[in-house]
Design a protein around this motif. Structure first.
Motif, PDB file in Angstrom:
ATOM      1  N   ASP A 101       9.014  -7.652  39.499  1.00  0.00           N
ATOM      2  CA  ASP A 101       9.676  -7.878  38.221  1.00  0.00           C
ATOM      3  C   ASP A 101       8.613  -7.941  37.122  1.00  0.00           C
ATOM      4  OD1 ASP A 101      10.943  -8.961  36.012  1.00  0.00           O
ATOM      5  OD2 ASP A 101      12.225 -10.271  37.191  1.00  0.00           O
ATOM      6  N   ASP A 102       8.514  -6.879  36.334  1.00  0.00           N
ATOM      7  CA  ASP A 102       7.436  -6.810  35.339  1.00  0.00           C
ATOM      8  C   ASP A 102       7.567  -7.850  34.239  1.00  0.00           C
ATOM      9  OD1 ASP A 102       5.906  -4.909  36.485  1.00  0.00           O
ATOM     10  OD2 ASP A 102       6.779  -3.225  35.386  1.00  0.00           O
ATOM     11  N   PHE A 103       8.756  -8.436  34.093  1.00  0.00           N
ATOM     12  CA  PHE A 103       8.885  -9.496  33.099  1.00  0.00           C
ATOM     13  C   PHE A 103       8.442 -10.837  33.670  1.00  0.00           C
ATOM     14  CE2 PHE A 103      10.967 -12.996  31.024  1.00  0.00           C
ATOM     15  CZ  PHE A 103      10.721 -12.720  29.693  1.00  0.00           C
ATOM     16  N   ALA A 104       8.928 -11.169  34.865  1.00  0.00           N
ATOM     17  CA  ALA A 104       8.699 -12.511  35.405  1.00  0.00           C
ATOM     18  C   ALA A 104       7.379 -12.650  36.161  1.00  0.00           C
ATOM     19  CB  ALA A 104       9.858 -12.905  36.321  1.00  0.00           C
ATOM     20  N   ASN A 105       6.814 -11.562  36.642  1.00  0.00           N
ATOM     21  CA  ASN A 105       5.535 -11.630  37.352  1.00  0.00           C
ATOM     22  C   ASN A 105       4.483 -12.228  36.414  1.00  0.00           C
ATOM     23  OD1 ASN A 105       3.004 -11.080  38.399  1.00  0.00           O
ATOM     24  ND2 ASN A 105       3.539  -9.039  39.154  1.00  0.00           N
ATOM     25  N   PRO A 106       4.002 -13.445  36.719  1.00  0.00           N
ATOM     26  CA  PRO A 106       3.086 -14.097  35.767  1.00  0.00           C
ATOM     27  C   PRO A 106       1.785 -13.319  35.573  1.00  0.00           C
ATOM     28  CG  PRO A 106       3.600 -15.557  37.637  1.00  0.00           C
ATOM     29  CD  PRO A 106       4.225 -14.255  37.932  1.00  0.00           C
ATOM     30  N   THR A 156       1.441 -10.354  34.871  1.00  0.00           N
ATOM     31  CA  THR A 156       1.557  -9.413  33.757  1.00  0.00           C
ATOM     32  C   THR A 156       1.159 -10.061  32.425  1.00  0.00           C
ATOM     33  OG1 THR A 156       3.902  -9.914  33.549  1.00  0.00           O
ATOM     34  CG2 THR A 156       3.318  -8.007  34.887  1.00  0.00           C
ATOM     35  N   LEU A 157       1.144 -11.401  32.379  1.00  0.00           N
ATOM     36  CA  LEU A 157       0.662 -12.072  31.161  1.00  0.00           C
ATOM     37  C   LEU A 157      -0.814 -11.749  30.939  1.00  0.00           C
ATOM     38  CD1 LEU A 157       2.324 -15.559  31.730  1.00  0.00           C
ATOM     39  CD2 LEU A 157       2.865 -14.020  29.844  1.00  0.00           C
ATOM     40  N   TRP A 158      -1.566 -11.693  32.049  1.00  0.00           N
ATOM     41  CA  TRP A 158      -2.995 -11.362  31.950  1.00  0.00           C
ATOM     42  C   TRP A 158      -3.182  -9.885  31.612  1.00  0.00           C
ATOM     43  CZ3 TRP A 158      -1.450 -15.679  34.320  1.00  0.00           C
ATOM     44  CH2 TRP A 158      -2.273 -16.795  34.258  1.00  0.00           C
ATOM     45  N   ASP A 208      -1.188  -8.096  29.778  1.00  0.00           N
ATOM     46  CA  ASP A 208      -0.927  -7.978  28.333  1.00  0.00           C
ATOM     47  C   ASP A 208      -2.137  -8.429  27.519  1.00  0.00           C
ATOM     48  OD1 ASP A 208       1.541  -7.123  28.933  1.00  0.00           O
ATOM     49  OD2 ASP A 208       2.641  -8.820  28.062  1.00  0.00           O
ATOM     50  N   ARG A 209      -2.728  -9.529  27.966  1.00  0.00           N
ATOM     51  CA  ARG A 209      -3.903 -10.043  27.260  1.00  0.00           C
ATOM     52  C   ARG A 209      -5.052  -9.040  27.349  1.00  0.00           C
ATOM     53  NH1 ARG A 209      -5.825 -15.963  27.370  1.00  0.00           N
ATOM     54  NH2 ARG A 209      -8.028 -15.869  26.832  1.00  0.00           N
ATOM     55  N   TYR A 228      -1.947 -12.885  41.085  1.00  0.00           N
ATOM     56  CA  TYR A 228      -1.529 -14.237  40.735  1.00  0.00           C
ATOM     57  C   TYR A 228      -1.278 -14.960  42.043  1.00  0.00           C
ATOM     58  CZ  TYR A 228       0.772 -18.048  38.299  1.00  0.00           C
ATOM     59  OH  TYR A 228       1.091 -19.277  37.786  1.00  0.00           O
ATOM     60  N   GLN A 236      -2.008 -21.371  41.033  1.00  0.00           N
ATOM     61  CA  GLN A 236      -1.188 -21.410  39.819  1.00  0.00           C
ATOM     62  C   GLN A 236      -1.820 -20.583  38.710  1.00  0.00           C
ATOM     63  OE1 GLN A 236       1.550 -24.371  39.078  1.00  0.00           O
ATOM     64  NE2 GLN A 236       1.905 -23.371  41.024  1.00  0.00           N
ATOM     65  N   THR A 237      -2.591 -19.592  39.099  1.00  0.00           N
ATOM     66  CA  THR A 237      -3.208 -18.742  38.084  1.00  0.00           C
ATOM     67  C   THR A 237      -3.659 -17.433  38.723  1.00  0.00           C
ATOM     68  OG1 THR A 237      -4.858 -18.694  36.303  1.00  0.00           O
ATOM     69  CG2 THR A 237      -5.546 -19.704  38.352  1.00  0.00           C
ATOM     70  N   SER A 291       0.341 -17.240  25.464  1.00  0.00           N
ATOM     71  CA  SER A 291       1.340 -16.309  24.952  1.00  0.00           C
ATOM     72  C   SER A 291       2.656 -16.549  25.667  1.00  0.00           C
ATOM     73  CB  SER A 291       0.869 -14.872  25.161  1.00  0.00           C
ATOM     74  OG  SER A 291       0.761 -14.606  26.536  1.00  0.00           O
ATOM     75  N   ARG A 328       6.810 -14.632  26.292  1.00  0.00           N
ATOM     76  CA  ARG A 328       7.660 -13.464  26.082  1.00  0.00           C
ATOM     77  C   ARG A 328       9.121 -13.836  26.308  1.00  0.00           C
ATOM     78  NH1 ARG A 328       5.503 -10.402  31.428  1.00  0.00           N
ATOM     79  NH2 ARG A 328       3.657 -10.123  30.164  1.00  0.00           N
ATOM     80  N   GLN A 358      12.975 -11.990  26.965  1.00  0.00           N
ATOM     81  CA  GLN A 358      13.692 -10.753  27.269  1.00  0.00           C
ATOM     82  C   GLN A 358      15.164 -10.930  26.925  1.00  0.00           C
ATOM     83  OE1 GLN A 358      14.430  -9.394  31.392  1.00  0.00           O
ATOM     84  NE2 GLN A 358      13.178  -7.645  30.853  1.00  0.00           N
ATOM     85  N   ARG A 405      15.788 -14.408  29.180  1.00  0.00           N
ATOM     86  CA  ARG A 405      14.707 -14.806  30.090  1.00  0.00           C
ATOM     87  C   ARG A 405      13.479 -15.134  29.248  1.00  0.00           C
ATOM     88  NH1 ARG A 405      13.808 -10.049  34.056  1.00  0.00           N
ATOM     89  NH2 ARG A 405      13.404 -11.555  35.696  1.00  0.00           N
ATOM     90  N   LEU A 410       9.316 -16.465  29.512  1.00  0.00           N
ATOM     91  CA  LEU A 410       8.120 -16.759  30.314  1.00  0.00           C
ATOM     92  C   LEU A 410       7.027 -17.230  29.358  1.00  0.00           C
ATOM     93  CD1 LEU A 410       6.750 -16.556  33.168  1.00  0.00           C
ATOM     94  CD2 LEU A 410       5.948 -14.319  32.479  1.00  0.00           C
ATOM     95  N   GLN A 415       3.057 -18.650  29.010  1.00  0.00           N
ATOM     96  CA  GLN A 415       1.773 -18.838  29.698  1.00  0.00           C
ATOM     97  C   GLN A 415       1.233 -20.222  29.355  1.00  0.00           C
ATOM     98  OE1 GLN A 415      -1.359 -16.035  28.789  1.00  0.00           O
ATOM     99  NE2 GLN A 415      -2.302 -16.379  30.780  1.00  0.00           N
ATOM    100  N   PRO A 467      -1.012 -23.694  31.492  1.00  0.00           N
ATOM    101  CA  PRO A 467      -1.535 -24.184  32.783  1.00  0.00           C
ATOM    102  C   PRO A 467      -0.706 -25.307  33.402  1.00  0.00           C
ATOM    103  CG  PRO A 467      -2.931 -24.920  30.962  1.00  0.00           C
ATOM    104  CD  PRO A 467      -1.959 -23.940  30.392  1.00  0.00           C
ATOM    105  N   ALA A 469       2.903 -23.968  36.780  1.00  0.00           N
ATOM    106  CA  ALA A 469       2.222 -23.309  35.667  1.00  0.00           C
ATOM    107  C   ALA A 469       3.013 -22.070  35.249  1.00  0.00           C
ATOM    108  CB  ALA A 469       0.812 -22.911  36.083  1.00  0.00           C
ATOM    109  N   ASN A 470       2.856 -21.680  33.999  1.00  0.00           N
ATOM    110  CA  ASN A 470       3.521 -20.500  33.447  1.00  0.00           C
ATOM    111  C   ASN A 470       5.038 -20.563  33.641  1.00  0.00           C
ATOM    112  OD1 ASN A 470       0.877 -19.364  32.902  1.00  0.00           O
ATOM    113  ND2 ASN A 470       0.769 -19.015  35.092  1.00  0.00           N
ATOM    114  N   TYR A 483       8.967 -20.354  33.758  1.00  0.00           N
ATOM    115  CA  TYR A 483       9.921 -19.259  33.598  1.00  0.00           C
ATOM    116  C   TYR A 483      11.307 -19.878  33.494  1.00  0.00           C
ATOM    117  CZ  TYR A 483      12.969 -15.457  35.134  1.00  0.00           C
ATOM    118  OH  TYR A 483      13.980 -14.543  35.247  1.00  0.00           O
TER     119      TYR A 483
END
Lengths: 258, 106
Positions: free
Chosen positions: A45-50, A52-54, A56-57, A202, A207-208, B2, B4, B6, B20, B22, B24, B26, B68-69, B71
């Motif tokens: 899931d490209d939206f929920a996969n955390p 993908t935040l990295w 984007d950055r 991830y 958690q990161t 950041s 997002r 949806q 939705r 999400l 970011q 810690p 963390a992060n 959702y």
């Protein structure tokens, strides 16, 4: 007499061959196959996969100026979507100028210090992970193809030796879990084959986001072995062996792992 | 940090749409120690707010039990075109925002 020698040779050869047993190509499975349905869904899931935040950055950082000359990655390399597509499949790779084997992270740091004249990013820093995750994600779906010929051969052999050498208080080699016992259960988890195609990934445990090197450190800690410092050549050599071992598997980064 | 949001690109008036979110962050629990043994101070998001055209549609008070992060996923009724404003506030007083617009057709 000849027959006896032959028999003796056969008996000598069997244990060595058994120790180097590799997974047959038809049985090669990405770590993805060892995840539960929830994590499989999260990774896809490209939206929920955390992770993908990295990514984007990393995309933003690619275009951001840094260092003395105020240059960005894009100033030299252009649009990463074309210039960096497929680049990650062959890392770690020999740097032609220095002749050293380099991970993608080491390569990014080299460019940053030498070309951008910027201070190096710390290992496992958000920015370094973001850049490597972004660049690796641009090869998503492409098969891994490590080059182990020529100068890389030596590193490959060192990495292979590392994989098969017992270490730590538990006295286990990488192969004892990932070649000989993959698919079986260790505590509550299924043992994967130890392929690097989802990294940087991830990891829920952290958690990161983390690099492959951090994951390898976690394995060393798991067998209670000495944890080598970040940037040690052993990690890169091992990563080359792992990439060769996983050849043909598609890049999944940013993966989600337990 | 950041975040997002949806939303579907378009919705019909009265349609129930899925939102939705999400973020970011810690979500540092305050129970962990760093490599030199000193405790890492707690810093978690304590409030998440979503307002649509100025009207609050979701308020969540979360704590260190959330990973963390964070959702979140919730539903709302699309009544008119506008903008969803997401705001979150953490223990350090950092306030983050993110916006996403929605077009509602008859």
């Amino acid at each position: 007499m000849k027959a006896l020698i032959l028999i003796a040779l056969v008996f000598c050869a069997v244990p060595a061959a058994a120790q180097r047993r590799v997974i047959p190509p038809s049985d090669i499975k990405s770590g993805f196959e060892f995840l539960g349905p929830d994590l499989k869904k999260l990774q896809q899931d490209d939206f929920a996969n955390p992770g993908t935040l990295w990514v984007d950055r990393g995309e933003k950082l690619w275009r951001a100026a840094a260092g003395g000359d105020g240059k960005s990655c894009a100033d030299c390399h252009g649009d990463a979507r074309t210039s960096m597509k497929g680049v990650a499949v062959s890392y770690p790779k020999i740097d032609e100028r220095t002749g050293k084997l380099m991970s993608l992270e080491a390569r990014i740091l080299q460019s940053r210090v030498e070309r951008q004249k910027a201070p190096p990013l710390a290992r496992e820093s958000e920015d370094l992970l973001a850049l490597s995750a972004y660049i690796t994600s641009l090869s998503r779906g492409l098969p891994m193809e490590a080059n182990i010929d020529g100068p890389a051969r030596r590193n490959f052999e060192l990495g292979e030796a590392f994989f098969f050498r017992r270490r730590g208080q538990l006295n286990l080699a990488c192969m004892h879990c990932h070649d000989a016992n993959w698919g079986r259960t260790l505590f509550e988890e299924r043992i994967s084959q130890g392929h690097p195609n989802a990294w940087p990934a991830y990891r829920l445990d952290w958690q990161t986001m983390g690099s492959l090197e951090r994951r390898l450190r976690a394995c060393l800690s798991g067998v209670r072995a000495e944890i080598l410092p970040y940037g040690s050549p052993e990690y890169t050599d091992l990563a080359l062996y792992l990439s060769w071992r996983a050849r043909g598997l598609p890049i999944e980064s940013p993966g989600v792992r337990r | 940090m950041s975040a997002r949001i949806q939303l579907p690109a378009e919705a019909r008036r009265g349609e129930i749409i899925e939102v939705r979110v999400l973020i970011q962050h810690p979500m540092e629990t305050g129970y962990r120690f760093n490599d030199s043994g000193t405790p890492i101070p707690r810093n978690v998001i304590h409030t998440i707010l979503c307002a649509y055209n100025g009207t609050e549609v979701l308020r969540a008070e979360i704590s260190s039990g959330i990973a963390a992060n964070p959702y979140l996923q919730f539903f709302m009724v699309a009544e008119s075109s506008g903008e969803l404003l997401l705001t979150w506030i953490d223990d350090e007083g950092v306030r983050g925002t993110e916006r996403q617009s929605l077009i509602v057709r008859e």
